[in-house]
Design a protein around this motif. Structure first.
Motif, short mmCIF file in Angstrom:
data_model
loop_
_atom_site.label_atom_id
_atom_site.label_comp_id
_atom_site.label_asym_id
_atom_site.label_seq_id
_atom_site.Cartn_x
_atom_site.Cartn_y
_atom_site.Cartn_z
N LEU A 1 0.70 -1.28 0.02
CA LEU A 1 -0.13 0.00 -0.03
C LEU A 1 0.86 1.13 -0.06
N LEU A 2 1.95 1.17 0.70
CA LEU A 2 2.74 2.35 0.84
C LEU A 2 3.61 2.71 -0.49
N VAL A 3 4.04 1.59 -1.15
CA VAL A 3 4.74 1.61 -2.43
C VAL A 3 3.64 2.03 -3.44
N GLY A 4 2.54 1.73 -3.36
CA GLY A 4 1.45 2.16 -4.35
C GLY A 4 1.05 3.75 -4.18
N ALA A 5 0.83 4.16 -2.93
CA ALA A 5 0.63 5.36 -2.71
C ALA A 5 1.92 6.27 -3.09
N CYS A 6 2.92 6.03 -2.96
CA CYS A 6 4.26 6.70 -3.37
C CYS A 6 4.41 6.81 -4.95
#
Length: 231
Positions: A210-215
C-alpha cells in the motif's frame, strides 16, 4: 474464522441490498438479468477465443500473464483451505459451496454496484466516471455518498472491506502455517504461534505494498516530497 466470515457475508449482503432498495431498483434488476444473459451467451465464445485474426499482444502479455500468475499463486492456498474446511461434506455440498454460491454472490455484487455506477454516469455525471477510473477507492465512496445515511453506510462498507481482508489473511495464515509445520494427523492444525507469525508477515507485506502504491501515485502527480526523498 467461521463467525467472522459469516458476519462479513451478512453485512455485505445487507450493504448490497440497501443499494438495491434505495437506488434505481428497476434498472438494477433489469441489469442483473441482462448481465446473466450476457454471461451465458458470451462465455463459450470467449473461452474458445484465441485471437487468431486480431491479436492484442500488449494486452495478452500484460493482463493475461498477471491473471494466470494470480490464480496459480492462489491455487495451492485455496485448494488446501477448501479441503481443510470441507472435511465431512459431500461432493454436492462442496461443489455448491465452492463454485455455485461464490459465483452467484460475485455476480450479484458486481451487477448491483457496477450498474449503480453505470446508471450515475448515464445520468450525466462524467466527473464521477473519471474519479472511478483514476482512483477506484474514491469512486466507491463517491458512489455511496449519493445514498441516504452516507456516514453510517460508509462505516459499514469500510468495516466490510476490513473483514474481507481479515478473513482472507486468517485463512491464508492457517494454510501457510500448516504448510510450514509438521502435522501428525490431517485433522491437526499448526500451532497458534506459527499462524500469528504468518499473519503478521502478511500484514507487513500488505502495508508495504500500500505504501509503495501510494508513493507511485504521488510521484506521478509530482506532489509528494516524502515519497521522492524516501526513494
Amino acid at each position: 474464522m467461521k463467525r467472522l466470515s459469516q458476519l462479513n457475508v451478512l453485512l455485505a449482503l445487507g450493504l448490497a441490498g440497501f443499494v438495491l432498495v434505495t437506488g434505481n431498483t428497476a434498472f438494477l434488476l433489469n441489469g442483473l438479468v441482462q448481465n446473466v444473459g450476457d454471461f451465458v451467451s458470451s462465455f463459450p465464445g470467449r473461452t474458445l477465443d484465441t485471437f487468431a485474426y486480431d491479436r492484442p499482444d500488449e494486452w495478452l502479455n500484460g493482463w493475461t500473464l498477471f491473471f494466470w500468475a494470480w490464480w496459480i499463486a492462489w491455487a495451492s492456498f485455496v485448494g488446501l483451505f477448501l479441503a481443510r474446511i470441507s472435511r465431512g461434506r459431500t461432493i454436492r455440498q462442496f461443489v455448491a459451496g465452492t463454485l455455485l454460491l461464490p459465483f452467484s454472490y460475485i455476480l450479484m455484487w458486481v451487477s448491483i454496484f457496477g450498474n449503480s455506477a453505470i446508471d450515475r454516469i448515464r445520468q450525466g455525471d462524467a466527473a464521477f466516471g473519471e474519479t472511478a477510473m483514476n482512483t477506484p477507492e474514491r469512486g466507491f465512496y463517491t458512489l455511496l455518498a449519493e445514498y441516504p445515511a452516507f456516514p453510517f453506510i460508509a462505516a459499514i462498507a469500510t468495516f466490510v472491506g476490513l473483514l474481507f481482508y481479515v478473513t482472507s489473511a486468517d485463512s491464508g495464515a492457517l494454510v501457510m502455517a500448516n504448510l510450514s509445520s509438521r502435522l501428525r494427523r490431517p485433522q491437526d492444525d499448526a500451532a497458534a504461534g506459527v499462524r500469528i507469525v504468518w499473519a503478521v508477515a502478511t500484514g507487513v507485506l500488505t502495508a508495504a505494498m500500500l505504501l509503495v502504491g501510494a508513493c507511485r501515485r504521488s510521484r506521478a502527480r509530482r506532489s509528494s516530497w516524502g515519497c521522492r526523498s524516501a526513494s
